[in-house]
Design an enzyme around this catalytic site. Structure first.
Site, PDB file in Angstrom:
ATOM      1  N   ILE A  42     -26.370 -61.018  15.966  1.00  0.00           N
ATOM      2  CA  ILE A  42     -25.462 -59.904  15.696  1.00  0.00           C
ATOM      3  C   ILE A  42     -25.126 -59.205  17.013  1.00  0.00           C
ATOM      4  O   ILE A  42     -26.003 -58.637  17.665  1.00  0.00           O
ATOM      5  CB  ILE A  42     -26.117 -58.929  14.685  1.00  0.00           C
ATOM      6  CG1 ILE A  42     -26.499 -59.702  13.407  1.00  0.00           C
ATOM      7  CG2 ILE A  42     -25.175 -57.769  14.385  1.00  0.00           C
ATOM      8  CD1 ILE A  42     -25.371 -60.496  12.763  1.00  0.00           C
ATOM      9  N   GLU A  43     -23.863 -59.315  17.385  1.00  0.00           N
ATOM     10  CA  GLU A  43     -23.417 -58.750  18.666  1.00  0.00           C
ATOM     11  C   GLU A  43     -22.306 -57.737  18.456  1.00  0.00           C
ATOM     12  O   GLU A  43     -21.626 -57.328  19.408  1.00  0.00           O
ATOM     13  CB  GLU A  43     -22.970 -59.877  19.607  1.00  0.00           C
ATOM     14  CG  GLU A  43     -24.053 -60.948  19.786  1.00  0.00           C
ATOM     15  CD  GLU A  43     -23.818 -61.891  20.952  1.00  0.00           C
ATOM     16  OE1 GLU A  43     -22.991 -61.588  21.819  1.00  0.00           O
ATOM     17  OE2 GLU A  43     -24.487 -62.946  20.980  1.00  0.00           O
TER      18      GLU A  43
END
Ligand SMILES: *[C@@H]1O[C@H](CO)[C@@H](O)[C@H](O)[C@H]1NC(C)=O
Ligand SMILES: *[C@@H]1O[C@H](CO)[C@@H](O)[C@H](O)[C@H]1NC(C)=O
Length: 294
Positions: free
Chosen positions: A147-148
């Protein structure tokens, strides 16, 4: 007498301790990286993250993106089922990676939304059932959180809901790929659950905590912070597999084996290294070059 008795045990411990790590890799974002089956039969990897489910949450229809490998929309990725099963039969764990640094769109709007996404993942990639499984019948080993984007809200709920499915039989492994600055801007809520199995930390594109030519201090400092701040089963050093694989943070193989690994592989919970990505690993032969030291 005592020495004669202890020496073989010490040698055994040294041998066991000298090759204790393994290699994780991301596969899926480059059509020229070879097949999933070939990645696994290379014998280099213990974990393969299929990258990425780029769109999910907030009521959206989830989208799997595997670049030039196959087209999920027309069902051609179901052909990967035999590859996944062949990987698993060789002892390679195969996970679906959520998110990535991509053009997709993902976020979770509530705990209910997280439950819906967890149910979708269970039915379409794990032990549940659905008429439209993108990768066919193969049951993946778990879910990777890369998750960026988003502030991370409700990703802790998603992790908890996914973990609950383990009670239905096969364990659902949870892994995550945070950036090396601690705490991670997007994964901290999820990681604070303490229920992740493997954490492959991205020591690239992050100058404050990555290797810089001539100094391993920022990297080893960040490594210590991570392993003392997060509860997980094992931690991995995430690295670009070639100088072109990331904007910065590449560690030449000889520096990795002579300086970096000796500084971290004695730490508790050291798991090995993670490679971004299979494509660059093929181009640069990185894993093969360092594997005996990992
Ligand atoms: C380590 O990180 C700091 C910033 O946190 C930076 O100023 C310094 O230049 C870095 N050290 C090296 C050797 O790059
Ligand atoms: C990759 O590295 C391994 C280990 O050093 C070596 O045996 C092999 O020949 C190399 N392959 C290529 C294509 O250079």
């Amino acid at each position: 007498m005592a020495t004669n008795f202890l020496l073989p045990l010490l040698l055994l411990a040294l041998i066991a301790g000298s090759n204790a790590g393994s290699i994780a890799v991301y596969w899926g974002q480059n059509g020229n990286e070879g097949t999933l089956a070939d990645s696994c039969s290379s014998g280099l990897y213990s974990y393969v993250n299929i990258a990425f489910l780029t769109t999910f949450g907030n009521g959206q229809t989830p989208v799997l993106n595997l670049a030039g490998h196959c087209d999920p929309a027309t069902g051609t990725c179901t052909g990967l089922t035999s590859d996944i099963q062949s990987c698993q039969s060789q002892g390679v764990m195969v996970l679906l990676s959520l998110g990535g640094d991509s053009a997709g769109s993902y976020s979770l709007s509530s705990a209910d939304d997280a439950q819906n996404v967890a149910n979708y993942l269970w039915d379409n990639f794990l032990g549940g059932s659905s008429s439209s499984r993108p990768l066919g019948d193969a049951v993946l080993d778990g879910i990777d959180f890369d998750i960026e984007a988003t502030n991370g809200d409700f990703f802790d709920d998603l992790a908890e809901y996914l973990a609950q499915f383990s009670s239905q039989g096969k364990k659902v492994y949870l892994t995550a790929a945070p950036q090396c600055p601690y705490p991670d801007a997007h994964l901290n809520t999820a990681l604070q659950t303490g229920i992740f199995d493997y954490v492959w930390i991205q020591f690239y594109n992050n100058p404050p905590c990555q290797y810089s030519p001539g100094s391993i201090d920022n990297l080893t400092g960040a490594w210590s912070t991570w392993i003392s701040s997060v509860t997980a089963t094992k931690f991995f050093l995430g690295l670009p597999a070639s100088p072109d694989a990331a904007g910065s943070g590449y560690i030449p193989p000889d520096v990795l084996t002579s300086q970096v690994l000796p500084a971290i592989e004695g730490t508790a919970k050291y798991g090995g290294i993670m490679m971004w990505s299979r494509y660059y690993d093929v181009v640069n032969n990185y894993s093969a070059t360092v594997k005996s030291s990992v």
